[in-house]
Design an enzyme around this catalytic site. Structure first.
Site, PDB file in Angstrom:
ATOM      1  N   ASP A   9       0.841  -1.044   0.072  1.00  0.00           N
ATOM      2  CA  ASP A   9      -0.120  -0.081   0.011  1.00  0.00           C
ATOM      3  C   ASP A   9       0.989   1.216   0.016  1.00  0.00           C
ATOM      4  O   ASP A   9       1.690   1.514   0.748  1.00  0.00           O
ATOM      5  CB  ASP A   9      -0.860   0.077   1.246  1.00  0.00           C
ATOM      6  CG  ASP A   9      -1.852   1.129   1.380  1.00  0.00           C
ATOM      7  OD1 ASP A   9      -2.858   0.867   2.102  1.00  0.00           O
ATOM      8  OD2 ASP A   9      -1.715   1.993   0.518  1.00  0.00           O
ATOM      9  N   ASP A 106      -3.368   2.343  -5.661  1.00  0.00           N
ATOM     10  CA  ASP A 106      -2.099   2.339  -4.676  1.00  0.00           C
ATOM     11  C   ASP A 106      -2.067   1.155  -4.102  1.00  0.00           C
ATOM     12  O   ASP A 106      -1.061   0.985  -2.982  1.00  0.00           O
ATOM     13  CB  ASP A 106      -2.180   3.642  -3.918  1.00  0.00           C
ATOM     14  CG  ASP A 106      -2.478   3.428  -2.729  1.00  0.00           C
ATOM     15  OD1 ASP A 106      -3.784   2.858  -2.594  1.00  0.00           O
ATOM     16  OD2 ASP A 106      -2.232   4.035  -1.595  1.00  0.00           O
ATOM     17  N   GLU A 107      -2.620  -0.093  -4.103  1.00  0.00           N
ATOM     18  CA  GLU A 107      -2.762  -1.060  -3.444  1.00  0.00           C
ATOM     19  C   GLU A 107      -2.572  -2.372  -4.421  1.00  0.00           C
ATOM     20  O   GLU A 107      -3.105  -2.361  -5.226  1.00  0.00           O
ATOM     21  CB  GLU A 107      -3.741  -1.456  -2.479  1.00  0.00           C
ATOM     22  CG  GLU A 107      -4.039  -0.817  -1.201  1.00  0.00           C
ATOM     23  CD  GLU A 107      -5.393  -0.952  -0.358  1.00  0.00           C
ATOM     24  OE1 GLU A 107      -5.268  -2.268  -0.257  1.00  0.00           O
ATOM     25  OE2 GLU A 107      -6.238  -0.058  -0.113  1.00  0.00           O
TER      26      GLU A 107
END
Ligand code: TTP
Ligand code: MG
Length: 345
Positions: A9, A106-107
């Site tokens: 993350d 973003d993960e």
């Protein structure tokens, strides 16, 4: 042989990407959200860690953020820029395994069970590669399953690395609040608190029968398993979308039907383009209207055969306008296509 799952993350992702192109922002509180003007409508998409010291967080109205921290730098959302950064990060991840499941920009989860290297080594290297190639930091969790890997990645933010080994699971979970577990929101948390359960360790003391009686069979079972760190869910590399949607919040509440119609038309055009680009067909078109007082209504139309073109879809979308009661001013207009299916060929 157990599985090895990595969850990654990125830290304060949108804000971190903005700091890269404006180095003067470093060490200042930075808020990304809306069109970057805190006096206009919009919410905080994210803020950097400096801004979080003032109590700012995602989803907070910009105006509140401005009140708490007027000296912050407010920036508009530049999705194309974050998508480019995201693509670079995801392609680094895919060099390690094809079993990558991105969640948003973003993960991602990686299943590295079959990779001939210890997962913690891969995690250290991933963080370094991302830093070298994008100048961004990530927080990473390594664990035997997705549930634990995701909790682990959030434990030492920013720039964290947390490893949970098979033998440490009970210890790792015991003191954590039940909220940490997947799917435990404020409602479940409150119900658990009523029966004296606040931590995962306390949840683990409850019998399966007790939890099933209280929460129903499947949800009870899941709480029972998750409190023991048990999770078999696979890393899924390709999601079939259930629906696609777009909406627009007006800067000022709108009364004029032509403006609402024009907005619905623009959203429909955008969605048809997205539908065609991704090679899907839709069968259900929904118009969503939020009024001034935040009451929200939807009207839908479904077709027998799937539709794909603007000529087919736009009249359907616009026909829905007649099915609302237009007595109040409108705050938001949204359009959704659902019942999606891959086009043949
Ligand atoms: P997150 O990973 O939740 O947040 P973050 O990366 O900004 O911060 P953290 O260090 O705590 O991970 O979300 C990733 C990005 O998604 C974030 O930078 C902005 C966007 N986002 C929104 O647009 N709205 C939201 O409500 C949230 C939570 C995130
Ligand atoms: Mg993040």
């Amino acid at each position: 042989m157990g599985r090895a799952i990595i969850h990654l993350d990125m830290d304060a992702f949108f804000a971190a990407v903005e700091e890269l192109r404006r180095p003067a922002l470093k060490d200042k509180p930075v808020v990304v959200g809306g069109d970057g003007n805190p006096r206009r409508r919009g919410v905080v998409s994210t803020c950097n860690y400096e801004a979080r010291k003032y109590g700012l967080h995602s989803a907070m109205p910009l105006i509140t953020a401005y009140r708490l921290c007027p000296q912050a730098v407010f920036l508009p959302v530049d999705m194309a820029l974050y998508e480019r950064a995201s693509n670079r990060i995801m392609s680094i991840l895919r060099e390690y395994t094809s079993l990558v499941e991105p969640l948003g920009l973003d993960e991602a989860f990686l299943d590295v069970s079959e990779v001939e290297r210890p997962a913690p080594d891969i995690a250290v290297e991933l963080k370094q590669r991302i830093l070298d190639e994008t100048k961004l930091t990530a927080s990473v969790g390594v664990a035997p399953n997705k549930l634990l890997a995701k909790i682990a990645s959030g434990m030492n933010k920013p720039d964290g690395l947390t490893i949970v080994n098979e033998g440490e699971i009970d210890n790792f979970l015991s003191e954590l609040p039940v909220r940490t577990l997947w799917g435990v929101g404020p409602k479940t948390e409150a119900r658990l608190e009523k029966i004296g359960v606040r931590t995962v360790g306390e949840l683990r003391l409850r019998t399966l029968a007790e939890l099933e009686e209280y929460f129903g069979k499947s949800w009870g079972r899941m709480l029972y398993d998750h409190s023991r760190g048990i999770d078999d869910s696979p890393v899924i590399t390709h999601w079939e979308p259930k629906s696609i949607s777009r909406d627009i919040t007006f800067q000022w509440d709108v009364k004029q039907l032509p403006i609402i119609q024009e907005t619905a038309e623009k959203l429909t055009r955008d969605l048809v383009e997205q539908l065609n680009q991704s090679g899907y067909q839709t069968r259900t078109i929904t118009l969503r209207i939020r009024f001034q007082d935040f009451t929200t209504f939807t009207r839908s139309v479904s077709t027998k055969e799937p539709v794909t073109t603007l000529d087919q879809i736009l009249p359907l979308a616009l026909s829905l306008i007649n099915r609302f009661d237009w007595t109040k001013k409108v705050r938001l207009v949204g359009v959704r296509f659902s019942n999606l299916k891959k086009s043949d060929g």
